[in-house]
Design an enzyme around this catalytic site. Structure first.
Site, PDB file in Angstrom:
ATOM      1  N   HIS A 120      47.545  39.808  39.695  1.00  0.00           N
ATOM      2  CA  HIS A 120      47.401  41.222  39.362  1.00  0.00           C
ATOM      3  C   HIS A 120      45.964  41.731  39.563  1.00  0.00           C
ATOM      4  O   HIS A 120      44.995  41.032  39.312  1.00  0.00           O
ATOM      5  CB  HIS A 120      47.817  41.466  37.914  1.00  0.00           C
ATOM      6  CG  HIS A 120      47.031  40.662  36.914  1.00  0.00           C
ATOM      7  ND1 HIS A 120      45.825  41.066  36.400  1.00  0.00           N
ATOM      8  CD2 HIS A 120      47.284  39.454  36.351  1.00  0.00           C
ATOM      9  CE1 HIS A 120      45.378  40.167  35.545  1.00  0.00           C
ATOM     10  NE2 HIS A 120      46.234  39.170  35.505  1.00  0.00           N
ATOM     11  N   ASP A 121      45.877  42.951  40.039  1.00  0.00           N
ATOM     12  CA  ASP A 121      44.610  43.689  40.166  1.00  0.00           C
ATOM     13  C   ASP A 121      43.645  43.081  41.178  1.00  0.00           C
ATOM     14  O   ASP A 121      42.463  43.438  41.179  1.00  0.00           O
ATOM     15  CB  ASP A 121      43.914  43.827  38.804  1.00  0.00           C
ATOM     16  CG  ASP A 121      44.812  44.461  37.754  1.00  0.00           C
ATOM     17  OD1 ASP A 121      45.148  45.647  37.926  1.00  0.00           O
ATOM     18  OD2 ASP A 121      45.194  43.782  36.790  1.00  0.00           O
ATOM     19  N   GLY A 138      43.614  36.894  38.358  1.00  0.00           N
ATOM     20  CA  GLY A 138      43.550  38.338  38.324  1.00  0.00           C
ATOM     21  C   GLY A 138      42.165  38.887  38.617  1.00  0.00           C
ATOM     22  O   GLY A 138      41.150  38.250  38.367  1.00  0.00           O
TER      23      GLY A 138
END
Length: 257
Positions: A120-121, A138
């Site tokens: 994520h991200d 992340g």
């Protein structure tokens, strides 16, 4: 549009007219796929996912699933993938989180090999190569033309500079400066990635300038601010050295040395 009879495509999904969807693939309702992209068999694309033009997505890939983050509360976070990427078998790419900017971004012309993971991200710029089973935690940023070796693991919030080369099975806990070669667990720097830079057509002046900058910054015994200023005085006029210094001055996690 060439959609195999066994594929499941939600009626709300937006697909360009020439998208190819293979057998048993599943496409969710919030997915958008651009012209010329092919999706292999048994691949699942879900969530608020946008995929650009001319991507090649292999079989058994998972794209756009919720982030593996306990703080994620189920919001409509996004995954944005650009053009001309190749994503191989069993790779996984997750959406962003509400607290981390809300979006995972993949640029253009990247190669993500089998079993690789983009959490994520994360932000991948352009022409990045992630070898088999390379893993990004992340919020990792990978700049243009970096190479991540097989089974390498990169800690969250780390940055990998442009044209850096990460060896296989490396453990990255801090930023890797641009143009540098790093490997080992924990990873260490081994100087500029001279072989890769020569192959990419960098000038002898640039390579020699980076070698001198490396010696001043990482081998001279100077403090980092002193080393940066000394490097700027001696070889700072070289474009690649300037890029290196800007990256160093922007580090937050610290530098791999």
């Amino acid at each position: 549009m060439d959609i195999h009879a066994t594929a499941i495509v939600d009626p709300k999904a937006e697909l360009a007219d020439d998208v190819v969807i293979g057998p048993y693939a599943v496409i969710g309702p919030h997915v958008r796929i651009g012209s010329g992209t092919t999706v292999g068999s048994h691949t699942v694309i879900d969530g608020w996912t946008e995929i650009g033009r001319n991507n090649r997505i292999s079989a058994f890939v998972s794209i756009g699933f919720p982030p593996q983050d306990l703080k994620y509360k189920g919001g409509p976070t996004r995954l944005v993938i650009g053009d001309g990427n190749t994503i191989r078998e069993y790779a996984t790419i997750h959406r962003g989180t509400e607290h981390g900017g809300g979006v995972t971004q993949i640029g253009n012309h990247n190669l993500i090999m089998a079993y690789a993971h983009v959490a994520h991200d994360c932000i991948l710029h352009n022409r990045v190569i992630m070898a088999n089973a390379a893993m990004l935690a992340g919020h990792v940023v990978i700049e243009d033309d970096a190479v991540i070796g097989g089974l390498a693991a990169i800690h969250q919030f780390s940055r990998i500079g442009t044209h850096a080369y990460i060896g296989a099975k490396a453990g990255i806990k801090k930023d890797i400066p641009p143009y540098m070669l790093a490997t080992g667990y924990p990873a260490k720097l081994y100087g500029p990635n001279t072989v890769g830079l020569k192959r990419k057509g960098f000038s002898s002046e640039a390579i020699q300038g980076l070698k001198k900058a490396y010696k001043i910054i990482f081998r001279s015994g100077l403090t980092l601010p002193e080393a940066v200023e000394e490097t700027r005085r001696e070889v700072g006029a070289i474009t690649e050295v300037g890029n290196l210094l800007r990256f160093i001055e922007g580090t937050q996690r610290g530098l791999t040395r």
